[in-house]
Design a protein around this motif. Structure first.
Motif, short mmCIF file in Angstrom:
data_model
loop_
_atom_site.label_atom_id
_atom_site.label_comp_id
_atom_site.label_asym_id
_atom_site.label_seq_id
_atom_site.Cartn_x
_atom_site.Cartn_y
_atom_site.Cartn_z
N MET A 28 8.98 6.37 -14.51
CA MET A 28 8.66 7.39 -15.35
C MET A 28 7.16 7.48 -16.01
SD MET A 28 11.93 7.16 -18.23
CE MET A 28 12.07 5.67 -17.99
N ASP A 29 6.43 6.42 -15.91
CA ASP A 29 5.21 6.31 -16.52
C ASP A 29 4.32 6.78 -15.33
OD1 ASP A 29 5.64 3.98 -15.14
OD2 ASP A 29 4.32 2.52 -16.20
N ASP A 30 4.65 6.99 -14.36
CA ASP A 30 3.61 7.21 -13.04
C ASP A 30 3.65 8.84 -13.09
OD1 ASP A 30 2.67 4.86 -12.66
OD2 ASP A 30 3.83 4.34 -10.93
N LYS A 31 4.84 9.36 -13.54
CA LYS A 31 4.74 10.72 -13.70
C LYS A 31 3.78 11.50 -14.57
CE LYS A 31 8.62 11.09 -11.15
NZ LYS A 31 8.60 11.71 -9.78
N THR A 32 2.94 10.96 -15.37
CA THR A 32 2.16 11.36 -16.51
C THR A 32 0.96 12.14 -15.70
OG1 THR A 32 1.00 9.27 -16.81
CG2 THR A 32 2.75 9.94 -18.16
N SER A 33 0.37 11.53 -14.75
CA SER A 33 -0.71 12.19 -13.76
C SER A 33 -0.84 11.47 -12.57
CB SER A 33 -1.90 12.14 -14.70
OG SER A 33 -2.54 10.80 -14.46
N ARG A 61 0.89 -1.18 0.02
CA ARG A 61 0.03 0.13 -0.03
C ARG A 61 0.98 1.28 0.05
NH1 ARG A 61 -4.92 -1.75 3.87
NH2 ARG A 61 -5.43 -3.69 2.99
N ASP A 62 2.13 0.94 0.42
CA ASP A 62 3.03 2.51 0.35
C ASP A 62 3.46 2.63 -0.85
OD1 ASP A 62 4.64 0.29 0.52
OD2 ASP A 62 6.18 1.54 1.70
N GLU A 63 3.43 1.81 -1.80
CA GLU A 63 4.11 2.01 -3.17
C GLU A 63 3.47 3.32 -3.99
OE1 GLU A 63 4.87 -1.58 -5.77
OE2 GLU A 63 3.60 -2.64 -4.43
N GLU A 64 2.05 3.35 -3.93
CA GLU A 64 1.58 4.23 -4.93
C GLU A 64 0.15 4.53 -4.20
OE1 GLU A 64 -0.34 6.11 -8.25
OE2 GLU A 64 -1.01 4.45 -7.12
N LYS A 65 -0.36 5.61 -4.35
CA LYS A 65 -1.70 6.19 -3.99
C LYS A 65 -2.87 5.00 -4.07
CE LYS A 65 -0.52 11.04 -3.82
NZ LYS A 65 -0.77 12.40 -4.25
N ALA A 66 -2.85 4.78 -5.36
CA ALA A 66 -4.03 4.13 -5.77
C ALA A 66 -3.91 2.62 -5.17
CB ALA A 66 -4.11 3.53 -7.45
N ARG A 67 -2.43 2.00 -4.83
CA ARG A 67 -2.56 0.75 -4.26
C ARG A 67 -3.06 0.77 -2.92
NH1 ARG A 67 -0.09 -2.73 -7.93
NH2 ARG A 67 1.82 -2.03 -8.66
N SER A 105 8.12 7.75 -2.15
CA SER A 105 7.89 6.24 -2.41
C SER A 105 8.57 5.68 -3.29
CB SER A 105 6.29 6.28 -2.70
OG SER A 105 6.22 6.57 -4.11
N GLU A 106 8.56 4.56 -3.49
CA GLU A 106 9.33 3.38 -4.36
C GLU A 106 8.73 3.92 -5.71
OE1 GLU A 106 8.65 -0.82 -5.80
OE2 GLU A 106 9.34 -0.95 -3.75
N ARG A 107 7.66 3.67 -5.96
CA ARG A 107 7.27 4.20 -7.37
C ARG A 107 7.48 5.62 -7.88
NH1 ARG A 107 4.39 -0.10 -9.93
NH2 ARG A 107 4.15 1.19 -11.75
N GLY A 108 7.35 6.43 -6.82
CA GLY A 108 7.62 7.95 -7.22
C GLY A 108 8.95 8.50 -7.49
N ALA A 109 9.88 7.33 -6.95
CA ALA A 109 11.34 7.57 -7.27
C ALA A 109 11.73 6.91 -8.47
CB ALA A 109 12.11 7.29 -5.94
#
Length: 208
Positions: free
Chosen positions: A190-195, A43-49, A183-187
Motif C-alpha cells: 500500500m505504501d508504494d502506491k503513494t508515488s 531488481r524486479d521487485e520495484e523500480k528503485a531496486r 511486480s511483487e511490490r506493485g501487487a
C-alpha cells in the motif's frame, strides 16, 4: 526500542511502520558498527531496486545516492569504505521472483503457510486486498469478504496485502508467477502506491 526511546513516534496506531524501520536500522548500525548488512532484495521487485547493484554503498548518514552507484563490471566489487560508511549487500539482486520460486520448488524448501493459498477476511481498497485485522480494521461503510489468497511477500501488516490465488504448492506458484503482469511490490504494498518515487525516497533516507 526506538519507540521506547522516542526516536520513532507513530501518528496513529494504524500508521504503516514501514518508513519507520529506517530509524531503527540506522540506530542498530551506529550501535554495532556494521560494515555490511545482507538483504534479500531483487531488481524486479520495484523500480528503485533496479538502480542498485549487489553492493549498495551507503554514506555516513546511511543514505543511498543513485547517481553515485558504483559499477560492478565483470562481477568485481568496490568495497572501499570511509569511516562511518557501510554497504547493503543483496546477493540475489540478479534473481527474479520466478527464480526464487523455481529454487524453492527444486530444493523442496519449507515455507510458512502464508505464502500459499488460504482463506482470509479482506476488503478491497485502491485495487489491493487489505487483510482485516486489529491493526487494519474495516472503515465505515466497508464490508469484509472471505477470499482465497496468498502473500507474495510477508511484511508489516499495516501495508502488506495478499493476492487472490489458489496456488497451494511451489510448482503452482511458478505457473502463476509466469502469468503475473504486476511486480511483487506493485501487487502487495500500500505504501508504494503513494508515488512512483516513494521507494527511492525511503532508500535515500536509509531504508533497506
Amino acid at each position: 526500542d526506538s519507540m521506547a526511546r522516542g526516536t520513532v513516534r507513530l501518528a496513529h496506531p494504524g500508521e504503516s511502520r514501514n518508513v519507520h524501520q529506517s530509524v531503527t536500522l540506522l540506530e542498530a548500525i551506529e550501535e554495532f558498527r556494521f560494515d555490511a548488512l545482507i538483504g534479500g532484495a531483487r531488481r524486479d521487485e520495484e523500480k528503485a531496486r533496479a538502480k542498485e547493484r549487489i553492493f549498495s554503498h551507503r554514506d555516513s548518514f546511511g543514505q543511498w545516492q543513485p547517481k553515485d552507484q558504483r559499477p560492478e563490471l565483470w562481477t568485481l566489487f568496490n568495497t572501499k569504505l570511509q569511516p562511518g560508511e557501510h554497504f547493503r549487500v543483496f546477493p540475489i539482486s540478479n534473481w527474479t521472483e520466478l527464480d526464487v520460486w523455481q529454487y524453492i520448488a527444486r530444493e523442496a524448501i519449507a515455507l510458512p503457510s502464508l505464502y500459499y493459498t488460504h482463506q482470509r477476511e479482506v476488503v478491497e481498497r485502491k485495487g489491493l486486498l487489505v487483510p482485516v485485522t486489529e491493526l487494519t480494521p474495516l472503515k465505515p461503510g466497508e464490508v469484509a469478504e472471505s477470499r482465497d489468497v496468498r502473500f507474495r511477500t510477508v511484511g508489516d501488516i499495516t501495508c502488506t496485502c495478499p493476492v487472490e490465488s489458489l496456488a497451494a504448492t511451489p510448482e503452482q506458484i511458478v505457473l502463476e508467477t509466469l502469468a503475473a503482469d504486476v511486480s511483487e511490490r506493485g501487487a502487495t504494498r500500500m505504501d508504494d502506491k503513494t508515488s512512483e518515487a516513494s521507494m527511492e525516497k525511503r532508500k535515500k533516507d536509509g531504508y533497506f
